[in-house]
Design an enzyme around this catalytic site. Structure first.
Site, PDB file in Angstrom:
ATOM      1  N   HIS A  34      -3.140  -5.289   1.710  1.00  0.00           N
ATOM      2  CA  HIS A  34      -2.504  -5.483   3.031  1.00  0.00           C
ATOM      3  C   HIS A  34      -2.581  -6.937   3.472  1.00  0.00           C
ATOM      4  O   HIS A  34      -3.459  -7.275   4.268  1.00  0.00           O
ATOM      5  CB  HIS A  34      -3.253  -4.649   4.083  1.00  0.00           C
ATOM      6  N   GLU A  37      -0.890  -8.391   5.588  1.00  0.00           N
ATOM      7  CA  GLU A  37      -0.592  -8.509   7.032  1.00  0.00           C
ATOM      8  C   GLU A  37      -1.868  -8.447   7.869  1.00  0.00           C
ATOM      9  O   GLU A  37      -1.832  -8.743   9.059  1.00  0.00           O
ATOM     10  CB  GLU A  37       0.404  -7.413   7.455  1.00  0.00           C
ATOM     11  N   CYS A  59       0.836  -1.215   0.000  1.00  0.00           N
ATOM     12  CA  CYS A  59       0.000   0.000   0.000  1.00  0.00           C
ATOM     13  C   CYS A  59       0.869   1.263   0.000  1.00  0.00           C
ATOM     14  O   CYS A  59       1.504   1.562  -0.999  1.00  0.00           O
ATOM     15  CB  CYS A  59      -0.992  -0.039   1.144  1.00  0.00           C
TER      16      CYS A  59
HETATM   17  N1  GLN Z   1      -3.496   6.418   0.770  1.00  0.00           N
HETATM   18  C1  GLN Z   1      -2.289   6.152   1.476  1.00  0.00           C
HETATM   19  C2  GLN Z   1      -1.103   6.932   0.931  1.00  0.00           C
HETATM   20  O1  GLN Z   1      -1.225   7.694   0.041  1.00  0.00           O
HETATM   21  C3  GLN Z   1      -1.968   4.686   1.494  1.00  0.00           C
HETATM   22  C4  GLN Z   1      -3.001   3.918   2.285  1.00  0.00           C
HETATM   23  C5  GLN Z   1      -2.484   2.720   2.998  1.00  0.00           C
HETATM   24  O2  GLN Z   1      -1.281   2.459   3.068  1.00  0.00           O
HETATM   25  N2  GLN Z   1      -3.390   1.980   3.566  1.00  0.00           N
HETATM   26  O3  GLN Z   1      -0.021   6.757   1.404  1.00  0.00           O
END
Ligand code: GLN
Length: 192
Positions: free
Chosen positions: A172, A174, A79
């Protein structure tokens, strides 16, 4: 056992440490350059990429991270971590920087207008996994050396990629208790 660090500037560090241990690695939190020197590989967790970037600068970690990645250290970004491993980003804030390493354009908060957060089953490297997306990015485009490992609806978007020793997912693993993505990374580290 490979020694894998989890970048602990911000984000869901503890969950990754637990999953890595379950996947057969030694896992430690990494906050400083000396701690980075001590690991074979690094996980960059989800969280918020602008905050992570600013903290990386504050803690004098951005250049050491770029150097290790350039030297071929295996890294896995989930992410916000995927955003950190992207050579180019869309919808970043003014001046936002990344570590880079994967020849791709990643769009921040890409699924945002349709659904902020959602779950979906998808194929990751040939295995069916349940994926959790939280204000997730998607991969807008990739270079010739980047392998697509997973796609997701809506839009059949690229959400998992690998380029050599670097792995990234929009989702994610995890948070699901399913250790297969971490095991895939630990196997990568062992093979490299
Ligand atoms: N939207 C977040 C960002 O721009 C990422 C979201 C996340 O890691 N759950 O970093």
């Amino acid at each position: 056992m490979p020694a894998i660090g989890v970048l602990a500037l911000q984000g869901d560090v503890r969950e990754h440490v637990r999953m890595l241990q379950e996947a057969g690695a030694t896992a430690t939190a990494v906050r400083r350059p000396a701690e980075l020197d001590a690991v074979d590989a690094l996980v960059i967790p989800g969280g918020e990429s602008t905050t992570m970037w600013k903290l990386a600068e504050t803690f004098d970690m951005l250049q050491p991270l770029r150097l290790r990645v350039k030297e071929g250290m295996p890294a896995y970004g989930s992410c916000a971590g995927m955003i950190m491993l992207a050579d180019r980003i869309e919808d970043g804030i003014a001046g936002q920087q990344t570590i880079g390493g994967i020849d791709m354009v990643v769009r921040r908060n890409a699924f945002g207008r349709q659904v902020d957060s959602f779950e979906s089953d998808l194929d990751f490297a040939g295995e069916r996994v349940h994926a959790v997306f939280i204000r997730a990015p998607w991969v807008e485009s990739i270079g010739a050396d980047v392998e697509v490992l997973g796609r997701c609806e809506p839009g059949d978007r690229i959400v998992a990629v690998r380029q050599g020793p670097l792995l990234a997912t929009s989702f994610h693993p995890e948070l699901t208790g399913d250790v297969r993505v971490h095991r895939y990374f630990v196997d990568m580290v062992r093979e490299l």
